[in-house]
Scaffold this motif. Structure first.
Motif, short mmCIF file in Angstrom:
data_model
loop_
_atom_site.label_atom_id
_atom_site.label_comp_id
_atom_site.label_asym_id
_atom_site.label_seq_id
_atom_site.Cartn_x
_atom_site.Cartn_y
_atom_site.Cartn_z
N ALA A 167 0.81 -1.29 0.00
CA ALA A 167 0.04 -0.07 -0.01
C ALA A 167 0.88 1.25 0.10
CB ALA A 167 -0.87 -0.02 1.31
N VAL A 168 1.99 1.30 0.93
CA VAL A 168 2.86 2.43 0.88
C VAL A 168 3.64 2.78 -0.46
CG1 VAL A 168 5.08 3.24 1.91
CG2 VAL A 168 3.44 2.40 3.39
N VAL A 285 -7.63 7.45 16.39
CA VAL A 285 -8.56 6.33 16.02
C VAL A 285 -7.76 5.52 14.91
CG1 VAL A 285 -10.47 7.19 16.81
CG2 VAL A 285 -9.74 7.63 14.73
N THR A 286 -6.60 6.14 14.44
CA THR A 286 -5.96 5.25 13.26
C THR A 286 -4.63 5.25 13.70
OG1 THR A 286 -5.47 7.32 12.16
CG2 THR A 286 -7.52 6.16 11.41
N SER A 287 -3.60 5.75 13.07
CA SER A 287 -2.21 5.86 13.22
C SER A 287 -1.41 7.12 12.70
CB SER A 287 -1.37 4.52 12.91
OG SER A 287 -1.48 4.56 11.49
N ALA A 288 -0.30 7.08 12.90
CA ALA A 288 0.52 8.38 12.45
C ALA A 288 0.68 8.16 11.01
CB ALA A 288 1.67 8.73 13.27
N THR A 289 1.11 6.65 10.76
CA THR A 289 1.62 6.18 9.31
C THR A 289 0.00 6.46 8.39
OG1 THR A 289 3.05 4.69 10.31
CG2 THR A 289 2.41 4.41 7.92
N GLY A 328 -3.86 3.11 -2.82
CA GLY A 328 -2.97 2.78 -1.69
C GLY A 328 -3.29 3.03 -0.16
N PHE A 329 -4.13 4.13 0.08
CA PHE A 329 -4.41 4.61 1.24
C PHE A 329 -5.61 3.52 1.73
CE2 PHE A 329 -7.30 7.25 3.96
CZ PHE A 329 -6.47 7.18 5.17
N ILE A 330 -6.55 3.21 0.89
CA ILE A 330 -7.66 2.12 1.21
C ILE A 330 -6.94 0.85 1.53
CG2 ILE A 330 -9.57 0.90 0.35
CD1 ILE A 330 -10.55 3.43 -0.95
N LEU A 331 -5.93 0.65 0.67
CA LEU A 331 -5.27 -0.94 0.98
C LEU A 331 -4.74 -0.77 2.27
CD1 LEU A 331 -3.54 -1.89 -2.52
CD2 LEU A 331 -5.58 -2.91 -1.45
N TYR A 332 -3.91 0.22 2.68
CA TYR A 332 -3.37 0.06 3.84
C TYR A 332 -4.30 0.01 5.06
CZ TYR A 332 -0.15 1.69 7.58
OH TYR A 332 0.65 1.65 8.68
N CYS A 333 -5.35 0.68 4.78
CA CYS A 333 -6.38 0.76 6.19
C CYS A 333 -7.27 -0.61 6.10
CB CYS A 333 -7.44 1.94 5.94
SG CYS A 333 -6.46 3.40 6.14
N ASP A 357 -3.66 0.52 13.61
CA ASP A 357 -4.35 1.30 12.82
C ASP A 357 -5.98 1.05 12.87
OD1 ASP A 357 -2.48 2.30 11.05
OD2 ASP A 357 -1.79 0.51 10.70
N ASN A 358 -6.59 2.07 12.82
CA ASN A 358 -8.17 1.97 12.93
C ASN A 358 -8.84 1.64 14.19
OD1 ASN A 358 -8.42 3.28 10.24
ND2 ASN A 358 -7.98 1.33 9.33
#
Length: 375
Positions: A167-168, A285-289, A328-333, A357-358
């Motif tokens: 994802a990154v 509620v998520t993360s810094a990354t 990519g953002f959706i894949l990471y989350c 994350d989340n």
């Protein structure tokens, strides 16, 4: 003996029908994994932060291009003053261990380092534009994401899966597409006076941003949002005020103030204040990354506004870049990271918790189910 009816419940499913149902079932699973309420909420929060960053970029560009005002430290100083007046004062009136004096007695030197990292990160990125190119800043600024992931691994004990690295890579591909679109659209018109110095400044600024974000995530999740913002407001005001008197006093003295310039300063300060106030809520509620991946679209929002305000040329690659970053953002989350226990913890390895994350969004979504099971 009577034969069994082919329409009976024990009749096998025809191969053709099974083959047609498999892709549909797979599609539903993928859609259910990628487009949950958690992810949609995370996307909305991330894009809200991107719009705040877009507001700071637009107002800064207006000040620099139309009014020849280039005072990044003064603009940051106003934001830190707002944080001081609201959040630091809140800490001053709290009781117990959350009081401002108690926090300063125990952790004053830690927050000085945090304030220094935050102030210098803001300053170095803006100063780099005087030496290097827009392309270099946009590309090298992404260096903060792998630094952030590495710091999260060692400090926050975050453990990533393969899909997170994919994802990154997809998000960085989207940034590369955006840079290519900038070059084709003719926005790359500044060669810079000393590219090497500018590139080093960007790398240092991105690394300091990563340090600040990891510290922010730790403080927000372990301590409180008010403590982080109050301490950053206190030491950010002191550090940026001293640096302001050293490096920008001539630039400030040469400003021909009028209501338009004052209004742009106020708009910048409000956008930056909203960014600082809302980012801890999103990180909690998520993360810094994941937040840093989500705000990669800020440059694209600035570009879309620039089409009308500064006469930028449009390219279809910008839409493609936005789509790639969001994929990519959706894949990471879509897949939570794991949080490993520290080595000295009493919890025996390899016990791990669910991902950071989340996490807040997942707990919030699962509350109705937990309540119904209890009943």
């Amino acid at each position: 003996m009577e034969a069994a009816s082919p329409a009976g419940p024990s009749a096998p499913r025809p191969p053709a029908q099974a083959a047609e149902g498999a892709p549909i079932s797979l599609l539903r699973r993928v859609r259910g994994a990628l487009f949950t309420w958690n992810i949609l909420k995370t996307i909305a929060l991330g894009q809200m932060l991107s719009l705040c960053i877009c507001g700071t970029a637009i107002t800064s560009q207006y000040l620099a291009e139309k009014y020849k005002v280039n005072t990044p430290m003064l603009q940051s100083f106003i934001n830190y003053c707002l944080l001081f007046l609201i959040y630091t004062m809140m800490l001053a009136f709290q009781s117990g261990n959350n009081n401002l004096l108690c926090i300063l007695k125990k952790k004053w030197w830690k927050y000085i380092l945090l304030g220094l990292a935050d102030v210098e990160a803001n300053y170095l990125i803006v100063r780099a534009y005087q030496y290097t190119t827009l392309t270099s800043v946009q590309l090298l600024d992404c260096f903060g994401i792998p630094v952030l992931m590495a710091l999260s691994w060692f400090i926050l004990y975050a453990r990533y899966r393969v899909i997170h690295f994919i994802a990154v890579a997809v998000c960085l591909l989207g940034v590369g597409t955006m840079v290519g679109a900038d070059i084709l659209a003719g926005r790359e018109d500044n060669s810079g006076s000393d590219v090497l110095i500018g590139d080093v400044l960007v790398l240092l600024g991105a690394s300091l941003y990563a340090v600040s974000n990891v510290c922010e995530e730790y403080i927000v999740k372990k301590l409180s949002r008010q403590e982080f913002l109050g301490m950053v407001g206190l030491f950010g005001t002191i550090i940026s005020g001293i640096q302001l008197l050293i490096v920008e006093y001539k630039d400030i003295a040469s400003i021909h103030w009028d209501w338009k310039i004052a209004l742009l300063f106020v708009a910048f300060a409000l956008c930056m204040f909203c960014l600082y106030s809302f980012m801890p809520l999103v990180i909690k509620v998520t993360s810094a990354t994941s937040v840093n991946l989500g705000i990669l679209t800020a440059d694209l929002y600035s570009l879309f506004f620039g089409l009308f305000l500064f006469g930028y040329k449009f390219s279809g690659l910008y839409i493609l870049s936005f789509a790639v970053i969001m994929v990519g953002f959706i894949l990471y989350c879509s897949t939570p990271t794991r949080t490993a226990e520290p080595a000295e913890s009493s919890v025996p390895p390899p016990v791990t918790s669910i991902g950071i994350d989340n996490l807040g969004l997942k707990l919030e979504e699962n509350l109705p189910e937990t309540h119904s099971v209890a009943l």
